[in-house]
Design an enzyme around this catalytic site. Structure first.
Site, short mmCIF file in Angstrom:
data_model
loop_
_atom_site.label_atom_id
_atom_site.label_comp_id
_atom_site.label_asym_id
_atom_site.label_seq_id
_atom_site.Cartn_x
_atom_site.Cartn_y
_atom_site.Cartn_z
N TYR A 1 0.86 -1.25 0.04
CA TYR A 1 -0.06 0.13 -0.04
C TYR A 1 1.01 1.18 0.09
CZ TYR A 1 -3.52 3.27 1.70
OH TYR A 1 -4.36 4.37 1.68
N ASP B 1 9.08 2.87 0.01
CA ASP B 1 8.17 3.31 0.74
C ASP B 1 8.40 3.02 2.23
OD1 ASP B 1 5.90 4.33 2.21
OD2 ASP B 1 4.40 3.53 0.77
N LYS C 1 4.04 8.79 9.30
CA LYS C 1 3.83 8.22 10.50
C LYS C 1 4.52 8.70 11.73
CE LYS C 1 0.94 4.88 8.60
NZ LYS C 1 0.89 3.86 7.36
C1 LIG Z 1 0.30 4.34 6.01
C2 LIG Z 1 0.87 4.10 4.83
C3 LIG Z 1 0.91 5.27 3.48
C4 LIG Z 1 -0.11 6.19 3.58
O1 LIG Z 1 0.13 7.15 4.53
P1 LIG Z 1 -1.17 8.16 5.14
O2 LIG Z 1 -0.44 8.89 5.84
O3 LIG Z 1 -2.21 7.45 5.54
O4 LIG Z 1 -1.53 8.81 3.84
C5 LIG Z 1 1.67 4.73 2.35
N1 LIG Z 1 2.58 3.74 2.55
C6 LIG Z 1 2.67 3.06 3.52
C7 LIG Z 1 3.81 2.03 3.49
C8 LIG Z 1 1.90 3.27 4.62
O5 LIG Z 1 2.02 2.21 5.56
#
Ligand SMILES: *Cc1c(COP(=O)(O)O)cnc(C)c1O
Length: 432
Positions: free
Chosen positions: A150, A245, A273
């Site tokens: 994701y 990511d 995060k």
């Molecule tokens: C949570 C997450 C996102 C998206 O971040 P948001 O702040 O929810 O938009 C993208 N990549 C990874 C790996 C994530 O865990």
């Protein structure tokens, strides 16, 4: 699983029922709605340290940590104090502040690939921007992502693609035009040969590969030996970029993220995060020659009214300062290992097939007898059993992510005693 008679959630139910007429599904983000485990979500009243209190007064040990940011524990007194001070100076400047320099320096020092960084407001924004940057820098349109990874909800990244449509780039959500995902190629995580085939079929048109270096968004899945190294070599061979990511893994599985942990340096990295310490933040960064494409230094446009705002920067700076203290990651590893090993041991003793593991403060367990290397493997786990387990734990004051396809998170606030209580609850639930 039997409902414990003392577990009452009438206030939660009332509030959530009302919410369903006010907001789609009653929530501001889908997975909060407990759709995949059934039952109603609990409505939070406050959070502190390793704990949550719901509106009915029930207390839980929390393994979601607001989906990752709360690595120092919720409402850490030093973060709260720093925010109080920052608040006095105003909530948003829309102009440069020295706080951005401070957090940028900390990120650049910590994350091996990052020589320059741009702050945004979410992980989604960071991933959207990094795709634009990959394309701008290479002059190529195609990207490779992995099923089950994701990267936020931007159109071109909303492709998981089951096996039949693996390379067709069919969108996962209505409203995403085929044209938006036509340049998104999907590969299988941990399948280097699959990625190689995509490069061979598209030798001059792939701008790069984006992945979660350790997957947390199809449950917890680790890279097989040589996988990350292989991607590094393949991307170099084809003049494409490698993007980690690390929105979830950054400052969580090691201070310098997965790239520090595995010794593989990507060209670009996205963060979010943890670096916001509980406030809305994302970031993308990498090699200086690539980041120099970003406006106003270069022609690739990307902007944000609240980007780099003083409250988010303050929470991020204080959180990273706390993580720099000696012994932090050793502690996180120790308690998470105790939890992860304990859960697997209990599953074994009570006759449930399970597999799982942890890296630092990230863990996961699937109810399946086979090892899990990718999303398809993860989907073979017993989802009905997970739902019963989730419910049983919730009723015993343990708050787990409401989906088998989410990783779990611990924090510096979790004590050995919290882990023991969690394992006792797991033993009760799995024995039934
Ligand atoms: C949570 C997450 C996102 C998206 O971040 P948001 O702040 O929810 O938009 C993208 N990549 C990874 C790996 C994530 O865990």
């Amino acid at each position: 699983m039997i409902t414990t008679s003392s577990f009452k959630t009438t206030q939660s139910e009332e509030i959530f029922n009302a919410a369903q007429n006010l907001m789609p599904g009653g929530v501001s983000s889908p997975v909060r709605a407990f759709k995949s485990v059934g039952g109603q979500p609990i409505v939070f009243d406050r959070v502190n340290g390793a704990y949550i209190w719901d509106v009915d007064g029930n207390q839980y040990i929390d393994y979601v940590g607001t989906w990752g940011p709360a690595i120092c524990g919720h409402a850490h007194p030093e973060v709260i104090a720093a925010l109080h001070d920052a608040l006095e100076k105003g909530t948003s400047f829309g102009a440069p502040s020295v706080l951005e320099n401070v957090l940028a320096s900390m990120v650049i020092e910590a994350v091996p690939s990052i020589e320059m960084v741009r702050f945004v407001n979410s992980g989604t924004e960071a991933c959207m921007a990094v795709i634009r940057l990959m394309r701008a820098f290479t002059g190529r349109d195609k990207i490779i992502k992995f099923a089950g990874c994701y990267h936020g909800h931007a159109d071109m990244l909303l492709v998981q693609a089951g096996s039949g449509v693996a390379t067709l780039g069919l969108p996962d959500s209505p409203g995403v035009p085929k044209s938006a995902t036509a340049s998104t190629l999907t590969a299988t995580y941990n399948d280097l040969e699959g990625v190689k085939s995509l490069f061979e079929a598209n030798p001059d048109s792939i701008s790069g590969v984006i992945l979660e270096p350790v997957v947390g968004n199809s449950g917890f899945i680790t890279p097989d030996a040589g996988f990350l190294e292989g991607l590094r070599l393949l991307t170099q061979e084809y003049g494409a970029l490698l993007v980690f990511d690390e929105v979830m893994t950054g400052f969580r599985i090691a201070y310098g993220g997965a790239q520090e942990k595995f010794g593989v340096t990507p060209d670009l990295t996205t963060l979010g995060k943890v670096i916001g310490g509980g406030l809305p933040v994302g970031a993308y960064g990498g090699r200086k020659d690539i980041m120099s494409m970003v406006a106003p230094a270069g022609p690739m446009y990307q902007a944000g009214t609240l980007s780099g705002n003083p409250l988010a920067m303050t929470a991020g700076i204080k959180t990273l300062e706390l993580l720099q203290k000696p012994g932090t990651y050793e502690y996180l590893d120790r308690i998470t290992k105790k939890l992860s090993n304990g859960l697997l041991q209990i599953a074994k003793e009570t006759g449930h097939a399970a597999t799982g593991g942890h890296i630092s403060a990230m863990f996961g367990m699937f109810f399946t007898s086979e090892p899990v290397h990718n999303y398809d493997d993860a989907k073979k786990s017993d989802l009905a059993k997970f739902s019963r387990f989730h419910r049983g734990m919730l009723e015993r004051g343990i708050y787990l992510a409401p989906s088998q396809f989410e990783a779990g998170f611990t924090s510096l606030a979790h004590t050995e005693e919290d882990i023991n209580r969690t394992l006792e609850a797991a033993k009760e639930v799995m024995s039934m």
